[in-house]
Design a protein around this motif. Sequence first.
Motif, PDB file in Angstrom:
ATOM      1  N   ILE A 186       0.878  -1.055  -0.213  1.00  0.00           N
ATOM      2  CA  ILE A 186      -0.162   0.258  -0.068  1.00  0.00           C
ATOM      3  C   ILE A 186       0.883   1.213  -0.084  1.00  0.00           C
ATOM      4  N   PHE A 187       0.689   2.026  -1.032  1.00  0.00           N
ATOM      5  CA  PHE A 187       1.481   3.375  -1.008  1.00  0.00           C
ATOM      6  C   PHE A 187       0.615   4.780  -0.971  1.00  0.00           C
ATOM      7  N   SER A 188       1.015   5.629  -0.619  1.00  0.00           N
ATOM      8  CA  SER A 188       0.742   7.113  -0.363  1.00  0.00           C
ATOM      9  C   SER A 188       1.516   8.158  -0.748  1.00  0.00           C
ATOM     10  N   ILE A 189       1.107   8.971  -1.795  1.00  0.00           N
ATOM     11  CA  ILE A 189       2.173  10.083  -2.041  1.00  0.00           C
ATOM     12  C   ILE A 189       1.643  11.329  -1.737  1.00  0.00           C
ATOM     13  N   TYR A 190       2.660  12.350  -1.182  1.00  0.00           N
ATOM     14  CA  TYR A 190       2.412  13.669  -1.091  1.00  0.00           C
ATOM     15  C   TYR A 190       3.475  14.377  -1.794  1.00  0.00           C
ATOM     16  N   ARG A 191       3.116  15.875  -2.228  1.00  0.00           N
ATOM     17  CA  ARG A 191       4.399  16.742  -2.681  1.00  0.00           C
ATOM     18  C   ARG A 191       5.021  17.257  -1.466  1.00  0.00           C
ATOM     19  N   ARG A 192       6.260  17.311  -1.201  1.00  0.00           N
ATOM     20  CA  ARG A 192       6.919  17.681  -0.034  1.00  0.00           C
ATOM     21  C   ARG A 192       6.657  19.084   0.161  1.00  0.00           C
ATOM     22  N   VAL A 193       6.445  19.434   1.701  1.00  0.00           N
ATOM     23  CA  VAL A 193       6.237  20.962   1.982  1.00  0.00           C
ATOM     24  C   VAL A 193       7.646  21.718   2.289  1.00  0.00           C
ATOM     25  N   THR A 194       8.513  20.698   2.637  1.00  0.00           N
ATOM     26  CA  THR A 194       9.719  21.529   2.903  1.00  0.00           C
ATOM     27  C   THR A 194      10.492  21.883   1.803  1.00  0.00           C
ATOM     28  N   PRO A 195      11.613  23.055   1.952  1.00  0.00           N
ATOM     29  CA  PRO A 195      12.104  23.579   0.809  1.00  0.00           C
ATOM     30  C   PRO A 195      13.041  22.386  -0.060  1.00  0.00           C
ATOM     31  N   ILE A 196      12.690  22.414  -1.348  1.00  0.00           N
ATOM     32  CA  ILE A 196      13.510  21.488  -2.393  1.00  0.00           C
ATOM     33  C   ILE A 196      15.200  21.808  -2.132  1.00  0.00           C
ATOM     34  N   ASN A 197      15.823  20.618  -2.241  1.00  0.00           N
ATOM     35  CA  ASN A 197      17.175  20.572  -2.026  1.00  0.00           C
ATOM     36  C   ASN A 197      17.710  20.657  -0.624  1.00  0.00           C
ATOM     37  N   GLY A 198      16.493  20.629   0.264  1.00  0.00           N
ATOM     38  CA  GLY A 198      16.986  20.595   2.040  1.00  0.00           C
ATOM     39  C   GLY A 198      16.411  19.093   2.221  1.00  0.00           C
ATOM     40  N   PRO A 199      16.796  18.811   3.749  1.00  0.00           N
ATOM     41  CA  PRO A 199      16.018  17.387   3.918  1.00  0.00           C
ATOM     42  C   PRO A 199      14.738  17.405   3.974  1.00  0.00           C
ATOM     43  N   ALA A 200      14.001  16.169   3.872  1.00  0.00           N
ATOM     44  CA  ALA A 200      12.510  16.321   4.186  1.00  0.00           C
ATOM     45  C   ALA A 200      12.455  16.313   5.672  1.00  0.00           C
ATOM     46  N   SER A 201      11.166  16.318   6.164  1.00  0.00           N
ATOM     47  CA  SER A 201      11.155  16.147   7.565  1.00  0.00           C
ATOM     48  C   SER A 201       9.586  15.798   7.879  1.00  0.00           C
ATOM     49  N   MET A 202       9.238  15.962   9.274  1.00  0.00           N
ATOM     50  CA  MET A 202       7.823  15.226   9.693  1.00  0.00           C
ATOM     51  C   MET A 202       6.916  15.824   8.902  1.00  0.00           C
ATOM     52  N   GLU A 203       6.849  17.085   8.602  1.00  0.00           N
ATOM     53  CA  GLU A 203       5.785  17.777   8.161  1.00  0.00           C
ATOM     54  C   GLU A 203       5.473  17.423   6.928  1.00  0.00           C
ATOM     55  N   ASP A 204       6.273  16.781   6.264  1.00  0.00           N
ATOM     56  CA  ASP A 204       6.130  16.557   4.810  1.00  0.00           C
ATOM     57  C   ASP A 204       5.112  14.982   4.814  1.00  0.00           C
ATOM     58  N   PHE A 205       5.222  14.476   5.994  1.00  0.00           N
ATOM     59  CA  PHE A 205       4.391  13.297   6.128  1.00  0.00           C
ATOM     60  C   PHE A 205       3.107  13.530   6.891  1.00  0.00           C
ATOM     61  N   LEU A 206       2.931  14.468   7.606  1.00  0.00           N
ATOM     62  CA  LEU A 206       2.006  14.812   8.528  1.00  0.00           C
ATOM     63  C   LEU A 206       1.003  15.987   7.968  1.00  0.00           C
ATOM     64  N   GLN A 207       0.848  15.812   6.770  1.00  0.00           N
ATOM     65  CA  GLN A 207      -0.016  16.802   5.901  1.00  0.00           C
ATOM     66  C   GLN A 207      -1.672  16.677   5.960  1.00  0.00           C
ATOM     67  N   GLY A 208      -2.018  15.445   6.202  1.00  0.00           N
ATOM     68  CA  GLY A 208      -3.165  14.703   6.294  1.00  0.00           C
ATOM     69  C   GLY A 208      -3.676  14.361   5.044  1.00  0.00           C
ATOM     70  N   GLY A 209      -4.739  13.436   5.333  1.00  0.00           N
ATOM     71  CA  GLY A 209      -5.207  12.492   3.937  1.00  0.00           C
ATOM     72  C   GLY A 209      -5.597  13.279   2.984  1.00  0.00           C
ATOM     73  N   ARG A 210      -6.093  14.520   3.136  1.00  0.00           N
ATOM     74  CA  ARG A 210      -6.683  15.082   1.914  1.00  0.00           C
ATOM     75  C   ARG A 210      -5.488  15.696   0.993  1.00  0.00           C
TER      76      ARG A 210
END
Length: 327
Positions: free
Chosen positions: A135-159
């Motif tokens: 099972i997979f779920s895809i989000y656009r990242r909300v942290t700046p490009i070229n920086g490291p991803a972090s928690m908020e990229d994954f906790l954006q909510g189902g919608r």
Amino acid sequence: TVQDLVVPVGVTLDRFIMHSQSAFPYATGELSQLLRDIALAGKIINREINRAGLIDVAGGNGTENVQGEDQQKLDIVANVRFIRALKNGGEVCAILSEEEEDIIHTGNDHGKYVVAMDPLDGSSNIDVNVSIGSIFSIYRRVTPINGPASMEDFLQGGRKQVAAGYILYGSSTMLVYSTGDGVNGFTFDQSLGEFILSHKNIGTPAEGKIYSVNEGHYHSYPPFVQQYVAQCKSRNFSARYIGSLVGDFHRNMLKGGIYLYPSTKKDPKGKLRLLYECYPLAFIAEKSGGKASDGFGSILDIVPQSFHQRSPLYIGSAELVDDVVKG
Ligand code: P6P
């Protein structure tokens, strides 16, 4: 929209993605490539599963995952294969996996997307040859490009999911996904090594006569669930529960029906994981005309607090989910 495209059943996944791409001229193709990377992982895992009895990947690994669950050898194989395919594909900057406590940084900090996944759900069924799924779920990242991803990229909510889906390793292997505009199913043709469009624009029947729940836990279910199960029996529903979420979900989506995993005494918040089981299947359910609830509201409206949080799940035909939720 994608569904208006004159795309005949029988086209390959690649051609379908190309047609879909043409419907979104401003899309730059990264999501398309990401979907291809997921399909590749599915092909590789499919091959490993089909050989499970022959090579030493069946059975337990003697280790536990972050959930304290016994890891099956194929759980680990699937986790590694997905991570490698997404890392090599280059579009994903980070991954959240059921098999890992923390997010995995792929090194592709230029990647626009993050993926939350259950690499192999229902893996205890492998040794007894019952269908299992990724099972997979895809989000656009909300942290700046070229920086490291972090928690908020994954906790954006189902919608905020931009795409979600699953791979079902069953009597045939299928990839089912949505990028928000309808749900399409692709059956893997072993002879070609290609996923072929076989189920175009899947619609979940509003009604159904199948209920999927583990009645062994009946006495620890909340009263409203016990009442609903009794109602299913009085309406002569068929009980179908294979102990593999993706298999039960897929059957109910095609035939109409409801899958229930309520809170229990053992799992007061439910057993299933919000970010990489409930959210992606709820996305698919809603995009195919079905519903998904935690017993109080839509799964997709739950505000996520942590990576591995659990939720009760009632998912499938809209009218059946309404029946169980309104009690
Ligand atoms: P139970 C498999 O472990 C899983 O996560 C789902 O695939 C499945 O529907 C459910 O748990 C089965 O749980 O408690 O009925 O054995």
